[in-house]
Design an enzyme around this catalytic site. Sequence first.
Site, PDB file in Angstrom:
ATOM      1  N   HIS A  42       0.841  -1.198   0.000  1.00  0.00           N
ATOM      2  CA  HIS A  42       0.000   0.000   0.000  1.00  0.00           C
ATOM      3  C   HIS A  42       0.869   1.238   0.000  1.00  0.00           C
ATOM      4  CE1 HIS A  42       1.306  -0.335   4.141  1.00  0.00           C
ATOM      5  NE2 HIS A  42       1.109   0.972   4.210  1.00  0.00           N
ATOM      6  N   HIS A 123       5.404   6.578  -0.893  1.00  0.00           N
ATOM      7  CA  HIS A 123       6.258   5.393  -1.043  1.00  0.00           C
ATOM      8  C   HIS A 123       5.453   4.132  -0.779  1.00  0.00           C
ATOM      9  CE1 HIS A 123       6.302   6.044   3.300  1.00  0.00           C
ATOM     10  NE2 HIS A 123       6.595   4.762   3.432  1.00  0.00           N
TER      11      HIS A 123
HETATM   12  P1  ATP Z   1       4.650  -3.473  11.725  1.00  0.00           P
HETATM   13  O1  ATP Z   1       4.754  -2.126  12.407  1.00  0.00           O
HETATM   14  O2  ATP Z   1       4.062  -4.517  12.574  1.00  0.00           O
HETATM   15  O3  ATP Z   1       5.900  -3.888  11.065  1.00  0.00           O
HETATM   16  P2  ATP Z   1       3.221  -2.030   9.688  1.00  0.00           P
HETATM   17  O4  ATP Z   1       4.265  -0.962   9.826  1.00  0.00           O
HETATM   18  O5  ATP Z   1       2.875  -2.506   8.331  1.00  0.00           O
HETATM   19  O6  ATP Z   1       3.602  -3.299  10.528  1.00  0.00           O
HETATM   20  P3  ATP Z   1       1.644  -0.197  11.133  1.00  0.00           P
HETATM   21  O7  ATP Z   1       2.804   0.118  12.042  1.00  0.00           O
HETATM   22  O8  ATP Z   1       0.312  -0.307  11.753  1.00  0.00           O
HETATM   23  O9  ATP Z   1       1.883  -1.533  10.362  1.00  0.00           O
HETATM   24  O10 ATP Z   1       1.648   0.927  10.017  1.00  0.00           O
HETATM   25  C1  ATP Z   1       0.656   1.007   9.030  1.00  0.00           C
HETATM   26  C2  ATP Z   1       1.138   2.003   7.982  1.00  0.00           C
HETATM   27  O11 ATP Z   1       1.319   3.281   8.583  1.00  0.00           O
HETATM   28  C3  ATP Z   1       2.500   1.656   7.369  1.00  0.00           C
HETATM   29  O12 ATP Z   1       2.544   2.148   6.042  1.00  0.00           O
HETATM   30  C4  ATP Z   1       3.473   2.430   8.201  1.00  0.00           C
HETATM   31  O13 ATP Z   1       4.658   2.748   7.487  1.00  0.00           O
HETATM   32  C5  ATP Z   1       2.682   3.700   8.478  1.00  0.00           C
HETATM   33  N1  ATP Z   1       3.084   4.286   9.751  1.00  0.00           N
HETATM   34  C6  ATP Z   1       3.242   3.651  10.931  1.00  0.00           C
HETATM   35  N2  ATP Z   1       3.628   4.489  11.904  1.00  0.00           N
HETATM   36  C7  ATP Z   1       3.723   5.720  11.318  1.00  0.00           C
HETATM   37  C8  ATP Z   1       4.066   7.018  11.792  1.00  0.00           C
HETATM   38  N3  ATP Z   1       4.406   7.253  13.052  1.00  0.00           N
HETATM   39  N4  ATP Z   1       4.048   8.036  10.894  1.00  0.00           N
HETATM   40  C9  ATP Z   1       3.712   7.836   9.617  1.00  0.00           C
HETATM   41  N5  ATP Z   1       3.364   6.633   9.109  1.00  0.00           N
HETATM   42  C10 ATP Z   1       3.374   5.592   9.942  1.00  0.00           C
END
Ligand code: ATP
Length: 173
Positions: A42, A123
């Site tokens: 995504h 990205h």
């Molecule tokens: P995991 O953290 O378990 O590896 P994930 O990163 O895919 O899995 P989430 O952390 O819930 O799942 O993030 C969902 C989306 O939001 C991802 O695209 C992640 O890069 C983005 N994201 C997470 N934290 C932030 C943040 N603090 N600021 C901006 N984007 C974020």
Amino acid sequence: MSEENLRLFFALPCPPEQAAAICAWRDDQAIDGRAVPRDNLHLTLAFLGAQPKDHLDALLQMAATVQTDSFSLTLDRLTTIGKGFICLQPSTTPPALLQLVEALSERLAALGVILDCRPFLPHLTLSRQARCRPQKPAPDFSWHVDRFVLYRSRNTEDGVHYDELGSWPLAAP
Ligand code: ATP
Ligand code: MG
């Protein structure tokens, strides 16, 4: 009031055909690290973080008021972001993508949702915690973006799952 929080983000899902092509290319490369599962590919538009469950209806109603155009997206750059995030990025960000992000940010601010202050960086993450880059250049991956989605991110024993809570069309310009 429910005390349960939902971890939420708005994103563009990668359509199944492009996700299959991207994974076929990626899995042929020597990319180490933690590969993002095909179903999870995504492009994040806005990360809301933990939100009270009671806030969900307002968020769904808010998203329905967004009226920006559909657009063509081409991911033609292979990049490393931060510490070992191997990503695909567009070398040109479509104006309609920026308008969509802006429309969501404004409406989220009006609802009191504070977003990350870092500028939007389009990205699509392929792998995390990678120590080396793919050796071969990536082909261009393109699709017509005609909807955006609100996801709930859930950690499970099988890894992170994104549940689609809502999807809204983007109109043809
Ligand atoms: P995991 O953290 O378990 O590896 P994930 O990163 O895919 O899995 P989430 O952390 O819930 O799942 O993030 C969902 C989306 O939001 C991802 O695209 C992640 O890069 C983005 N994201 C997470 N934290 C932030 C943040 N603090 N600021 C901006 N984007 C974020
Ligand atoms: Mg994460």
